[in-house]
Motif scaffolding. Structure first.
Motif, mmCIF file in Angstrom:
data_model
loop_
_atom_site.group_PDB
_atom_site.id
_atom_site.type_symbol
_atom_site.label_atom_id
_atom_site.label_comp_id
_atom_site.label_asym_id
_atom_site.label_seq_id
_atom_site.Cartn_x
_atom_site.Cartn_y
_atom_site.Cartn_z
ATOM 1 N N UNK A 46 43.498 5.633 -18.115
ATOM 2 C CA UNK A 46 43.067 4.234 -18.208
ATOM 3 C C UNK A 46 44.132 3.383 -18.881
ATOM 4 N N UNK A 47 44.068 2.098 -18.600
ATOM 5 C CA UNK A 47 45.075 1.174 -19.131
ATOM 6 C C UNK A 47 44.923 0.971 -20.632
ATOM 7 N N UNK A 48 43.688 1.032 -21.112
ATOM 8 C CA UNK A 48 43.381 0.802 -22.519
ATOM 9 C C UNK A 48 42.212 1.695 -22.894
ATOM 10 N N UNK A 49 42.196 2.153 -24.143
ATOM 11 C CA UNK A 49 41.078 2.961 -24.630
ATOM 12 C C UNK A 49 40.536 2.332 -25.907
ATOM 13 N N UNK A 50 39.211 2.216 -25.952
ATOM 14 C CA UNK A 50 38.524 1.719 -27.140
ATOM 15 C C UNK A 50 37.566 2.791 -27.638
ATOM 16 N N UNK A 51 37.316 2.752 -28.931
ATOM 17 C CA UNK A 51 36.299 3.599 -29.534
ATOM 18 C C UNK A 51 35.091 2.729 -29.843
ATOM 19 N N UNK A 110 39.847 13.363 -13.679
ATOM 20 C CA UNK A 110 40.580 13.022 -12.456
ATOM 21 C C UNK A 110 39.675 13.096 -11.227
ATOM 22 N N UNK A 111 38.835 14.115 -11.160
ATOM 23 C CA UNK A 111 37.907 14.244 -10.031
ATOM 24 C C UNK A 111 36.911 13.087 -10.019
ATOM 25 N N UNK A 112 36.440 12.698 -11.193
ATOM 26 C CA UNK A 112 35.520 11.569 -11.297
ATOM 27 C C UNK A 112 36.177 10.291 -10.791
ATOM 28 N N UNK A 113 37.390 10.038 -11.227
ATOM 29 C CA UNK A 113 38.101 8.817 -10.821
ATOM 30 C C UNK A 113 38.388 8.835 -9.322
ATOM 31 N N UNK A 118 33.651 1.875 -6.102
ATOM 32 C CA UNK A 118 33.441 0.592 -6.781
ATOM 33 C C UNK A 118 32.282 -0.225 -6.224
ATOM 34 N N UNK A 119 31.788 0.143 -5.035
ATOM 35 C CA UNK A 119 30.647 -0.567 -4.465
ATOM 36 C C UNK A 119 29.336 -0.149 -5.121
ATOM 37 N N UNK A 120 29.348 0.965 -5.839
ATOM 38 C CA UNK A 120 28.166 1.419 -6.583
ATOM 39 C C UNK A 120 28.330 1.029 -8.047
ATOM 40 N N UNK A 121 27.258 0.644 -8.728
ATOM 41 C CA UNK A 121 27.412 0.270 -10.135
ATOM 42 C C UNK A 121 27.837 1.434 -11.020
ATOM 43 N N UNK A 122 27.486 2.667 -10.612
ATOM 44 C CA UNK A 122 27.808 3.849 -11.407
ATOM 45 C C UNK A 122 28.410 4.939 -10.520
ATOM 46 N N UNK A 138 31.180 9.083 -17.150
ATOM 47 C CA UNK A 138 30.851 8.336 -15.943
ATOM 48 C C UNK A 138 31.638 7.033 -15.901
ATOM 49 N N UNK A 139 31.634 6.432 -14.732
ATOM 50 C CA UNK A 139 32.286 5.134 -14.541
ATOM 51 C C UNK A 139 31.203 4.071 -14.359
ATOM 52 N N UNK A 140 31.321 3.019 -15.151
ATOM 53 C CA UNK A 140 30.411 1.876 -15.100
ATOM 54 C C UNK A 140 31.200 0.685 -14.570
#
Length: 197
Positions: A46-51, A110-113, A118-122, A138-140
């Motif tokens: 990812x471009x940026x990571x936050x905690x 990597x498999x998740x990405x 992107x057409x699904x919210x999750x 997960x991806x939101x």
């Protein structure tokens, strides 16, 4: 996927660790915290990571090493951190990772990405234990905000239930144990983690 929102990383580290009895983000592995492990994994993708953290945890030394997004919501569990991230960066998509997954690895992310829709919210994995979505790796997408807001307004704060009742892209885990979490001292004994000295 050229029209997809930019993916940012969010490590969920704002829990109270009540069942564990000690801060799960600070559990040690090979001389590093579990929090550091999660951040380093997300930094690969990812471009940026936050905690994500609660206000009363913000000055804790390990969390203070990283860019933080402070929870703006009370009593919503992990959804508080996700909504707070969406407030801070509404146009971003979020690769969300809980800090208590000692087996998660780069191949799992990597498999998740690669399976992201992107057409699904999750986009999430099916649990290897019960086939339900695994919401804490997960991806939101930005569109997930409207879905989450609707469920919270109806009194639901469980991200798994939100995914079950939504258009979620579900994937099969490459490693069935990758998303096994550590919530209790018994889980800790079966893991490679230990309480930091």
């Amino acid at each position: 996927m050229s029209d997809a929102a930019i993916l940012q990383g969010l490590v969920l580290a704002g829990g109270r660790s009540q069942r564990m009895g000690s801060d799960k983000a600070l559990l040690a592995r090979d001389g590093h915290s579990q929090l550091a492990h999660a951040v380093e994994l997300l930094e690969q993708f990812t471009s940026t990571v936050f905690v994500s953290t609660r206000k009363d945890q913000a000055d804790e030394a390990e969390r203070a090493r990283y860019a933080q997004i402070i929870d703006r919501y009370d009593d919503l569990g992990p959804v508080a951190g996700i909504l707070s991230a969406m407030d801070a960066h509404p146009d971003a998509a979020w690769l969300v990772l809980a800090c208590d997954l000692p087996n998660v690895d780069a191949a799992t992310l990597e498999t998740l990405i690669n399976g992201r829709d992107p057409a699904c919210p999750f986009t999430a994995y099916r649990s290897s234990h019960n086939d339900f979505p695994e919401p804490l790796c997960a991806i939101f997408e930005p569109a997930a905000r409207e879905v989450i807001d609707r469920f919270v307004a109806e009194g639901f704060a469980c991200p798994r239930k939100m995914m079950i009742r939504s258009d979620t892209r579900l994937l099969t885990q490459p490693d069935p144990s990758a998303l096994d979490n550590v919530n209790t001292p018994a889980d800790l004994e079966r893991s490679t983690l230990q309480i930091a000295s």
